[in-house]
Write an enzyme that holds these catalytic residues in place. Structure first.
Site, mmCIF file in Angstrom:
data_model
loop_
_atom_site.group_PDB
_atom_site.id
_atom_site.type_symbol
_atom_site.label_atom_id
_atom_site.label_comp_id
_atom_site.label_asym_id
_atom_site.label_seq_id
_atom_site.Cartn_x
_atom_site.Cartn_y
_atom_site.Cartn_z
ATOM 1 N N TYR A 189 31.071 34.866 -2.207
ATOM 2 C CA TYR A 189 31.430 33.476 -1.917
ATOM 3 C C TYR A 189 32.756 33.445 -1.165
ATOM 4 C CZ TYR A 189 33.075 28.688 -2.511
ATOM 5 O OH TYR A 189 33.559 27.430 -2.286
ATOM 6 N N ARG A 197 0.809 -1.224 0.000
ATOM 7 C CA ARG A 197 0.000 0.000 0.000
ATOM 8 C C ARG A 197 0.842 1.274 0.000
ATOM 9 N NH1 ARG A 197 -4.167 -0.304 4.697
ATOM 10 N NH2 ARG A 197 -2.870 -1.994 5.522
ATOM 11 N N ASN A 239 35.836 43.590 5.918
ATOM 12 C CA ASN A 239 34.663 43.931 5.111
ATOM 13 C C ASN A 239 34.860 43.331 3.725
ATOM 14 O OD1 ASN A 239 32.179 45.128 4.480
ATOM 15 N ND2 ASN A 239 33.199 46.884 3.565
#
Length: 465
Positions: A373, A15, A384
């Site tokens: 990335y 089932r 930064n």
């Protein structure tokens, strides 16, 4: 007294309408059979025997990987001729003494305390059945007792029951504990004289009554412990019940869930005080959330530690996998950020929208706020990292590391070709592609001189013939 555990996991699960063996379908991110084995692993059994059949190779291979240190063995039931026939396959590997506990691989939420209660009720001399009263007992074997209800006389399968017997609401859950020596004898005497032409394990109850072996019953603490899965509908229903129970436990511990019905935990979640979790968040593996952590909507977090006061904005994906990922205290992550395995972020780090970090450490106060990335990088304090900048860490064959010192400013759209080091306080001009180290405290620019060409004409489409 020696304990043997037998888990029936041979069924095809027609089932489910799937080529995957039924017991490998997942609940809360883990195969149903794995849930059962994780529970029985706490019972200090001398052996655990899994009966496989349909998809046996897949089932056995996955369980061996997951439970490599457990006293686990397998026997096969081929063909599948009923529950009694299944347990008969385990008889050759069972000792003559002790207790055998029989469980089902498609009943994943049985609790250790309930299984132990069943073993205790057996005590090496009684047949102990796990029973429960259900409002709708359709499909379950009915518990037939003496008129005064004091003693169990038999279990009658639903398809073999009379109308009067089908009105009984106390049912057998498919789990029992029995003295091993007696169980072996009872199994040897099973016949298949029934509507299904199968060897029913439940027929051992009548044998116990005939042999003068006391038949007793134990009950679970909650219905969810004994609910089996035979269809996708039942699996989804059990998933929601399980997730609701986990949500309740977390809220009772003080977690604020925006909507308990839209929460998924597929592993373990440790939480501090005043944690807030918005809707549609999924937690996988081992996740730790410190005090005052806030998780925005639609986040997926796997194998990660998020320290106090950090905010994970909506649609962030954190996947620590085997290496883990760490978000330091007070950090701000997302929205739409991705932290991959080995991402280790210090305190008050900012990772903004569409920024990906993989196998990299970012020291306190470092920021990569937009479209960037960082892979295989060591990033210093207060860096930064500009929008559109990337570490080119792969040369086509090997990975290389980028080292960025403290207080470095990397302009927008820079390519840092690893291996490379940017010294403390260096500034990298926007649009630069660097293949050599940048000295500390200096401006480094590597880009072509800008030219404007007068008289240049933009190409035009050729006229159609």
């Amino acid at each position: 007294m020696s304990l043997s555990i037998v888990i029936m996991a041979a069924g095809k699960g027609t089932r489910m309408k799937s080529s995957r063996p039924k017991v490998l379908h997942t609940l809360a991110g883990r195969p149903m059979l794995s849930h059962v084995l994780a529970t029985t692993g706490t019972l200090q059994a001398a052996q655990q025997v899994v009966i496989t059949g349909h998809g046996a190779e897949l089932v056995e291979a996955q369980m061996r990987r997951e439970f490599a240190q457990a006293p686990l063995s397998f026997v096969r039931q081929e063909p599948q001729l009923g529950t009694g026939h299944a347990v008969q396959q385990a008889v050759p590997v069972l000792p003559d003494e002790g207790i055998t506990l029989i469980l089902n691989g498609d009943v994943p939420l049985i609790e250790a305390v309930t299984a132990q209660a069943l073993v205790d009720a057996c005590a090496g001399e009684r047949l102990a059945l796990l029973t429960i009263t259900l409002a709708d007992p359709t499909g379950y074997g009915r518990i037939v007792r003496t008129p005064d209800g004091a003693q169990v006389l038999a279990i009658v399968e639903h398809k073999d029951a009379t109308e009067a017997q089908r009105a009984i609401t106390e049912v057998y859950t498919g789990m029992m504990a029995a003295p091993t020596r007696w169980l072996k004898q009872a199994l040897a005497g099973l016949t298949n004289d029934n509507a299904q032409g199968e060897y029913y394990l439940t027929d051992v109850v009548a044998r116990a009554v005939a042999d003068g072996v006391a038949v007793v019953a134990a009950q679970p603490r909650d219905e969810v412990e004994v609910l089996g899965v035979n269809s996708p509908l039942q699996l989804a229903d059990l998933e929601r019940r399980h997730q609701q129970a986990q949500a309740v436990r977390l809220m009772e511990a003080g977690v604020r869930l925006a909507d308990p019905a839209r929460f998924d935990l597929r592993g373990s979640l440790e939480v501090g005080r005043d944690v807030e979790i918005d809707v549609n968040c999924v937690f996988v593996g081992c996740v730790q959330l410190g005090d005052d952590v806030r998780i925005g909507a639609n986040c997926v977090i796997r194998n990660a530690r998020i320290d106090a006061g950090a905010v994970i904005h909506p649609f962030t994906h954190i996947d620590g996998d085997k290496d883990g990922a760490t978000v330091g205290a007070g950090s701000l992550i997302g929205p739409f950020a991705r932290l991959r395995p080995g991402a280790q972020l210090g305190r008050e780090v900012h990772i903004g929208n569409f920024v990906e970090v993989k196998n990299s450490t970012l020291a306190d106060g470092a920021k990569a706020n937009h479209l960037a990335y960082l892979g295989d990088a060591t990033v210093g304090e207060r860096v930064n990292y500009g929008a559109g900048s990337i570490t080119a860490n792969y040369d086509g064959a090997n990975k290389h590391r980028t080292v960025i010192g403290n207080d470095v400013h990397v302009g927008s759209n820079c390519v840092l070709i690893a291996p490379i080091t940017l010294g403390d306080g260096a500034t990298i001009g926007g649009g630069s592609t660097l293949s050599k180290d940048a000295p500390a405290g200096q401006l480094t620019v590597a880009r072509a001189k800008q030219l404007s060409l007068s008289g240049w004409v933009r190409p035009k489409k050729a006229a159609k013939p």
